[in-house]
Enzyme design. Structure first.
Site, short mmCIF file in Angstrom:
data_model
loop_
_atom_site.label_atom_id
_atom_site.label_comp_id
_atom_site.label_asym_id
_atom_site.label_seq_id
_atom_site.Cartn_x
_atom_site.Cartn_y
_atom_site.Cartn_z
N GLU A 1 0.86 -1.19 0.00
CA GLU A 1 0.00 0.00 0.00
C GLU A 1 0.89 1.23 0.00
OE1 GLU A 1 -2.21 2.62 3.46
OE2 GLU A 1 -2.15 0.44 3.69
N LYS B 1 -10.36 -2.81 7.15
CA LYS B 1 -9.12 -2.50 7.87
C LYS B 1 -9.50 -2.04 9.28
CE LYS B 1 -5.80 1.33 7.90
NZ LYS B 1 -5.28 2.47 7.12
#
Length: 217
Positions: A43, A132
Protein backbone atom coordinates in the site's frame (compact mmCIF):
# COMPACT_ATOMS: atom_id res chain seq x y z
CA UNK A 1 -6.29 -8.95 -13.10
CA UNK A 2 -9.77 -9.91 -11.84
CA UNK A 3 -10.87 -8.52 -8.48
CA UNK A 4 -11.37 -11.98 -6.95
CA UNK A 5 -7.78 -12.81 -7.91
CA UNK A 6 -6.55 -9.74 -6.00
CA UNK A 7 -8.71 -10.71 -3.02
CA UNK A 8 -7.33 -14.24 -2.99
CA UNK A 9 -3.82 -12.86 -3.43
CA UNK A 10 -4.16 -10.68 -0.34
CA UNK A 11 -5.46 -13.62 1.68
CA UNK A 12 -2.70 -15.90 0.42
CA UNK A 13 0.02 -13.40 1.33
CA UNK A 14 -1.65 -12.41 4.59
CA UNK A 15 0.34 -9.17 4.80
CA UNK A 16 0.14 -5.74 3.21
CA UNK A 17 3.27 -3.64 3.63
CA UNK A 18 2.61 0.07 4.08
CA UNK A 19 4.91 2.40 2.16
CA UNK A 20 4.97 5.92 3.58
CA UNK A 21 7.89 8.26 2.96
CA UNK A 22 8.95 11.88 2.70
CA UNK A 23 9.91 11.69 -0.97
CA UNK A 24 9.00 9.63 -4.04
CA UNK A 25 12.52 8.21 -4.27
CA UNK A 26 12.48 7.06 -0.65
CA UNK A 27 9.05 5.49 -1.18
CA UNK A 28 10.30 3.56 -4.20
CA UNK A 29 13.37 2.36 -2.33
CA UNK A 30 11.26 1.23 0.64
CA UNK A 31 8.88 -0.56 -1.71
CA UNK A 32 11.72 -2.29 -3.53
CA UNK A 33 13.28 -3.30 -0.21
CA UNK A 34 9.98 -4.86 0.88
CA UNK A 35 9.67 -6.71 -2.42
CA UNK A 36 13.25 -7.95 -2.18
CA UNK A 37 12.38 -9.36 1.25
CA UNK A 38 9.35 -11.20 -0.06
CA UNK A 39 6.46 -8.88 0.81
CA UNK A 40 4.66 -8.46 -2.49
CA UNK A 41 1.42 -6.76 -1.48
CA UNK A 42 2.04 -3.06 -0.90
CA UNK A 43 0.00 0.00 0.00
CA UNK A 44 1.47 3.35 -1.02
CA UNK A 45 0.06 5.98 1.33
CA UNK A 46 -1.18 9.25 -0.13
CA UNK A 47 0.75 11.16 2.50
CA UNK A 48 3.78 10.38 0.32
CA UNK A 49 4.71 13.08 -2.23
CA UNK A 50 3.79 12.12 -5.82
CA UNK A 51 2.01 8.96 -4.74
CA UNK A 52 0.57 8.56 -8.24
CA UNK A 53 4.04 8.60 -9.77
CA UNK A 54 5.22 5.99 -7.27
CA UNK A 55 2.25 3.77 -8.12
CA UNK A 56 2.87 4.09 -11.86
CA UNK A 57 6.57 3.30 -11.50
CA UNK A 58 5.98 0.22 -9.36
CA UNK A 59 3.29 -1.05 -11.73
CA UNK A 60 5.63 -0.58 -14.73
CA UNK A 61 8.49 -2.34 -12.95
CA UNK A 62 6.63 -5.28 -11.48
CA UNK A 63 3.36 -5.73 -13.37
CA UNK A 64 1.10 -8.25 -11.68
CA UNK A 65 3.92 -9.83 -9.68
CA UNK A 66 3.19 -7.25 -6.97
CA UNK A 67 -0.28 -6.51 -5.63
CA UNK A 68 -0.35 -2.74 -5.48
CA UNK A 69 -2.77 -0.50 -3.63
CA UNK A 70 -3.20 3.09 -2.53
CA UNK A 71 -3.67 4.07 1.10
CA UNK A 72 -4.90 7.06 3.09
CA UNK A 73 -7.54 7.58 0.39
CA UNK A 74 -10.15 10.04 1.67
CA UNK A 75 -12.40 10.63 -1.32
CA UNK A 76 -13.56 9.35 -4.69
CA UNK A 77 -11.38 11.73 -6.69
CA UNK A 78 -8.23 10.38 -5.08
CA UNK A 79 -9.44 6.79 -5.42
CA UNK A 80 -10.13 7.19 -9.15
CA UNK A 81 -6.72 8.78 -9.77
CA UNK A 82 -5.04 5.93 -7.91
CA UNK A 83 -6.91 3.31 -9.92
CA UNK A 84 -5.84 4.98 -13.16
CA UNK A 85 -2.25 4.93 -11.88
CA UNK A 86 -2.40 1.17 -11.33
CA UNK A 87 -3.83 0.63 -7.85
CA UNK A 88 -5.62 -2.70 -7.48
CA UNK A 89 -7.01 -1.97 -4.03
CA UNK A 90 -7.99 1.18 -2.17
CA UNK A 91 -7.40 1.53 1.57
CA UNK A 92 -8.91 4.32 3.65
CA UNK A 93 -8.55 5.29 7.33
CA UNK A 94 -12.35 5.57 7.63
CA UNK A 95 -15.59 4.55 5.96
CA UNK A 96 -16.55 6.59 2.89
CA UNK A 97 -19.46 4.87 1.17
CA UNK A 98 -18.97 6.82 -2.07
CA UNK A 99 -15.39 5.62 -2.34
CA UNK A 100 -16.48 2.03 -1.68
CA UNK A 101 -19.11 2.36 -4.43
CA UNK A 102 -16.51 3.69 -6.88
CA UNK A 103 -14.23 0.76 -6.15
CA UNK A 104 -17.06 -1.68 -6.81
CA UNK A 105 -17.87 0.11 -10.06
CA UNK A 106 -14.34 -0.47 -11.34
CA UNK A 107 -13.89 -3.90 -9.74
CA UNK A 108 -11.13 -2.76 -7.41
CA UNK A 109 -10.89 -4.02 -3.83
CA UNK A 110 -12.37 -1.62 -1.29
CA UNK A 111 -10.63 -1.78 2.08
CA UNK A 112 -12.04 0.98 4.32
CA UNK A 113 -10.87 1.56 7.87
CA UNK A 114 -13.23 0.98 10.78
CA UNK A 115 -13.03 0.37 14.50
CA UNK A 116 -16.49 -0.13 16.00
CA UNK A 117 -19.02 -2.85 15.14
CA UNK A 118 -21.32 -0.17 13.70
CA UNK A 119 -18.59 1.13 11.40
CA UNK A 120 -17.68 -2.39 10.29
CA UNK A 121 -21.30 -3.28 9.48
CA UNK A 122 -21.72 0.03 7.63
CA UNK A 123 -18.62 -0.74 5.56
CA UNK A 124 -19.81 -4.26 4.74
CA UNK A 125 -23.27 -3.05 3.77
CA UNK A 126 -21.68 -0.49 1.45
CA UNK A 127 -19.70 -3.24 -0.30
CA UNK A 128 -16.33 -3.36 1.46
CA UNK A 129 -14.26 -6.40 0.49
CA UNK A 130 -11.93 -6.33 3.50
CA UNK A 131 -12.29 -4.09 6.53
CA UNK A 132 -9.12 -2.50 7.87
CA UNK A 133 -9.41 -2.41 11.66
CA UNK A 134 -7.58 0.76 12.57
CA UNK A 135 -5.86 1.75 14.79
CA UNK A 136 -5.56 -1.88 15.90
CA UNK A 137 -2.81 -1.24 18.43
CA UNK A 138 -5.30 0.55 20.68
CA UNK A 139 -6.95 -2.75 21.66
CA UNK A 140 -4.74 -5.57 20.37
CA UNK A 141 -5.57 -9.04 19.05
CA UNK A 142 -8.19 -9.64 21.74
CA UNK A 143 -10.35 -6.98 20.09
CA UNK A 144 -10.30 -8.85 16.77
CA UNK A 145 -11.47 -11.98 18.58
CA UNK A 146 -14.23 -10.01 20.28
CA UNK A 147 -15.40 -8.55 16.95
CA UNK A 148 -15.45 -11.95 15.31
CA UNK A 149 -17.97 -13.29 17.82
CA UNK A 150 -20.93 -11.23 16.51
CA UNK A 151 -19.39 -10.66 13.05
CA UNK A 152 -17.82 -13.99 11.99
CA UNK A 153 -18.46 -13.12 8.34
CA UNK A 154 -16.38 -9.95 8.45
CA UNK A 155 -12.96 -10.17 6.74
CA UNK A 156 -10.83 -8.10 9.12
CA UNK A 157 -7.34 -6.73 8.50
CA UNK A 158 -5.88 -5.17 11.66
CA UNK A 159 -3.44 -2.37 10.93
CA UNK A 160 -1.23 -0.66 13.48
CA UNK A 161 0.90 -2.36 16.10
CA UNK A 162 1.59 -5.49 14.04
CA UNK A 163 5.07 -6.90 14.70
CA UNK A 164 6.94 -10.11 13.95
CA UNK A 165 6.57 -11.02 17.61
CA UNK A 166 2.76 -10.70 17.73
CA UNK A 167 1.94 -11.73 14.16
CA UNK A 168 0.64 -15.12 15.22
CA UNK A 169 -1.75 -13.56 17.75
CA UNK A 170 -3.58 -11.51 15.15
CA UNK A 171 -4.28 -14.55 13.00
CA UNK A 172 -5.17 -16.71 15.99
CA UNK A 173 -7.77 -14.06 16.83
CA UNK A 174 -9.38 -14.26 13.39
CA UNK A 175 -7.64 -11.74 11.13
CA UNK A 176 -7.61 -12.62 7.42
CA UNK A 177 -4.58 -10.38 6.80
CA UNK A 178 -2.60 -7.64 8.52
CA UNK A 179 -1.32 -4.22 7.51
CA UNK A 180 2.29 -3.61 8.54
CA UNK A 181 3.74 -0.12 8.83
CA UNK A 182 6.60 1.15 10.95
CA UNK A 183 7.71 -2.25 12.24
CA UNK A 184 8.50 -3.10 8.61
CA UNK A 185 9.51 0.13 6.90
CA UNK A 186 10.80 2.13 9.87
CA UNK A 187 14.50 1.88 8.98
CA UNK A 188 13.70 3.42 5.60
CA UNK A 189 13.29 6.77 7.32
CA UNK A 190 17.06 6.87 7.81
CA UNK A 191 17.90 5.30 4.46
CA UNK A 192 18.64 1.83 5.84
CA UNK A 193 16.84 -0.08 3.13
CA UNK A 194 18.80 -3.27 3.78
CA UNK A 195 17.20 -3.35 7.23
CA UNK A 196 13.76 -3.02 5.61
CA UNK A 197 14.54 -6.05 3.46
CA UNK A 198 15.71 -7.98 6.52
CA UNK A 199 12.52 -7.11 8.37
CA UNK A 200 10.43 -8.17 5.39
CA UNK A 201 12.24 -11.50 5.32
CA UNK A 202 11.56 -11.94 9.04
CA UNK A 203 7.85 -11.27 8.53
CA UNK A 204 7.68 -13.73 5.62
CA UNK A 205 9.41 -16.43 7.65
CA UNK A 206 7.10 -15.82 10.61
CA UNK A 207 4.04 -15.94 8.36
CA UNK A 208 5.17 -19.31 7.02
CA UNK A 209 5.47 -20.56 10.59
CA UNK A 210 2.03 -19.19 11.48
CA UNK A 211 0.45 -20.88 8.48
CA UNK A 212 2.25 -24.14 9.22
CA UNK A 213 1.08 -24.08 12.83
CA UNK A 214 -2.53 -23.41 11.82
CA UNK A 215 -2.55 -26.55 9.65
CA UNK A 216 -1.59 -28.83 12.53
CA UNK A 217 -4.45 -30.87 14.03
Amino acid sequence: MQKHTIFEGILARGMVGIVRAGSPDAALQIAEACIAGGITALEVAFTTPDTLGVLRTLRERHGDDVLLGAGTVLDTETARAAILAGAQFIISPGVNVETIALCQRYQVLAMPGAMTPTEIVTALQAGADIVKVFPAEMFGPAYIKALRAPLPQAPLMPTGGVTVENLHAWFASGAVAVGIGGSLSGPGATGDYAAVTARAQAFVAKMAAVRSQSKKP
